[in-house]
Design a protein around this motif. Structure first.
Motif, PDB file in Angstrom:
ATOM      1  N   LYS A 146       1.766  36.043  -8.588  1.00  0.00           N
ATOM      2  CA  LYS A 146       3.038  36.193  -8.994  1.00  0.00           C
ATOM      3  C   LYS A 146       3.568  35.789 -10.283  1.00  0.00           C
ATOM      4  O   LYS A 146       2.834  35.243 -11.326  1.00  0.00           O
ATOM      5  CB  LYS A 146       4.195  35.331  -7.943  1.00  0.00           C
ATOM      6  CG  LYS A 146       4.269  35.604  -6.514  1.00  0.00           C
ATOM      7  CD  LYS A 146       5.149  34.489  -5.673  1.00  0.00           C
ATOM      8  CE  LYS A 146       5.447  34.955  -4.454  1.00  0.00           C
ATOM      9  NZ  LYS A 146       6.548  33.955  -3.795  1.00  0.00           N
ATOM     10  N   SER A 150       8.658  32.967 -11.501  1.00  0.00           N
ATOM     11  CA  SER A 150       8.817  33.025 -10.398  1.00  0.00           C
ATOM     12  C   SER A 150       8.468  31.618  -9.821  1.00  0.00           C
ATOM     13  O   SER A 150       8.843  30.815  -9.285  1.00  0.00           O
ATOM     14  CB  SER A 150       8.514  33.917  -9.151  1.00  0.00           C
ATOM     15  OG  SER A 150       8.977  35.073  -9.544  1.00  0.00           O
ATOM     16  N   GLU A 257      13.937  37.045  -8.031  1.00  0.00           N
ATOM     17  CA  GLU A 257      14.135  36.530  -6.679  1.00  0.00           C
ATOM     18  C   GLU A 257      15.555  35.777  -6.624  1.00  0.00           C
ATOM     19  O   GLU A 257      15.555  34.723  -6.433  1.00  0.00           O
ATOM     20  CB  GLU A 257      13.240  35.290  -6.664  1.00  0.00           C
ATOM     21  CG  GLU A 257      11.674  36.240  -6.609  1.00  0.00           C
ATOM     22  CD  GLU A 257      10.480  34.868  -6.427  1.00  0.00           C
ATOM     23  OE1 GLU A 257      10.891  33.793  -6.202  1.00  0.00           O
ATOM     24  OE2 GLU A 257       9.374  35.573  -6.021  1.00  0.00           O
TER      25      GLU A 257
END
Length: 271
Positions: A146, A150, A257
């Motif tokens: 990721k 994040s 996100e």
């Protein structure tokens, strides 16, 4: 949502005003009344923060003598000289002189020592805690594909780091927010971790987030001070389309996100 330095300031204020003091605990709003009655009149032993969580321990002779608080997006905890409560106060703790009023928390419950241990076990390394192990955070980062932007917001990896510290520490070390964790150099991780420790300590001390180096302050550059409810001088956070304080390029903004991410495309190219 308050970042970790705010919770550590609140814990310190609790200890300054109430540690080892017998206190009255009530719920003017009524939603915490039954639990408040169980610890009312007991001694407040200690408050401690871990990431964005606050744990206030009492010496009440019950199985769950710890108040677990998470402010969430709208929660507020304020300290005032004792006066009638104003608004929807979930919990009031007072010693007859000072009062701590909690409003609108995401979490407010009595828990046991085992439940506290279970809650903190789920949290990552807190840069403001001397007992935190950054090696645990590095292991999780190094194994993940990721983006580092994040991972920095993952409270199971970096407890207490929020949107502002995330954006600013990446800029200060010229890291591309999209760099996968498993591509990040260990030296870069160590530099960012040590920087978070220092920046967040300053946040605890000053009650605001300042991240710019002396050569980029308003005084040094002859620019107006930043005006923002969060306060503090920053490089990229909430500065979309404004010129970068280092290279002059416009600051970018996107959503990652569910949270706004700010960065400089020219300065932040490192992996």
């Amino acid at each position: 949502m308050p970042e970790g330095h705010v919770l550590h300031r609140l814990a310190a204020r609790f200890n300054e005003l109430f540690a080892d003091e017998q206190v009255q605990v009530s719920s003017p709003q009524g939603r915490f009344a039954e639990s408040a009655a169980l610890i009312d009149g007991s001694t407040l032993v200690q408050a401690q923060a871990w990431g964005k969580h606050l744990f206030v321990r009492f010496d009440a002779p019950i199985a769950d003598p710890i108040v677990h608080i998470h402010l969430g997006l709208i929660g507020k905890l304020s300290f005032t000289e004792l006066a009638p409560p104003v608004g929807q106060v979930r919990v009031r703790i007072n010693d007859g002189t000072w009062a701590a009023d909690l409003r609108g928390p995401q979490i407010c419950r009595l828990i046991s020592e085992d439940e506290e241990a279970a809650a903190t076990k789920k949290l990552g390394a807190d840069p403001l805690r001397s007992d935190s192990d950054p090696e645990r955070a590095w292991t999780k980062v190094h194994r993940s594909g990721k983006p580092i932007a994040s991972l920095l917001m993952n409270q199971a990896i970096f407890a207490g780091v929020g949107n502002i510290y995330r954006a600013e520490v990446l800029f200060r070390h010229r890291i591309d927010p999209q760099c996968p964790g498993n591509k990040l150099h260990r030296a870069s991780f160590d530099l960012m971790w040590n920087d978070l420790v220092q920046l967040m300590r300053l946040g605890v001390r000053d009650g605001r987030i300042d991240t710019v180096y002396p050569e980029h302050t308003p005084e040094a550059l002859g620019r107006p001070p930043r005006v923002d409810a969060h306060g503090g001088e920053v490089y990229v956070y909430r500065r979309a389309d404004q010129p970068c304080l280092v290279c002059g390029s416009p600051i970018h903004e996107t959503t990652l996100e569910g949270r706004h991410l700010f960065w400089c495309g020219r300065c932040q190219r490192r992996h």
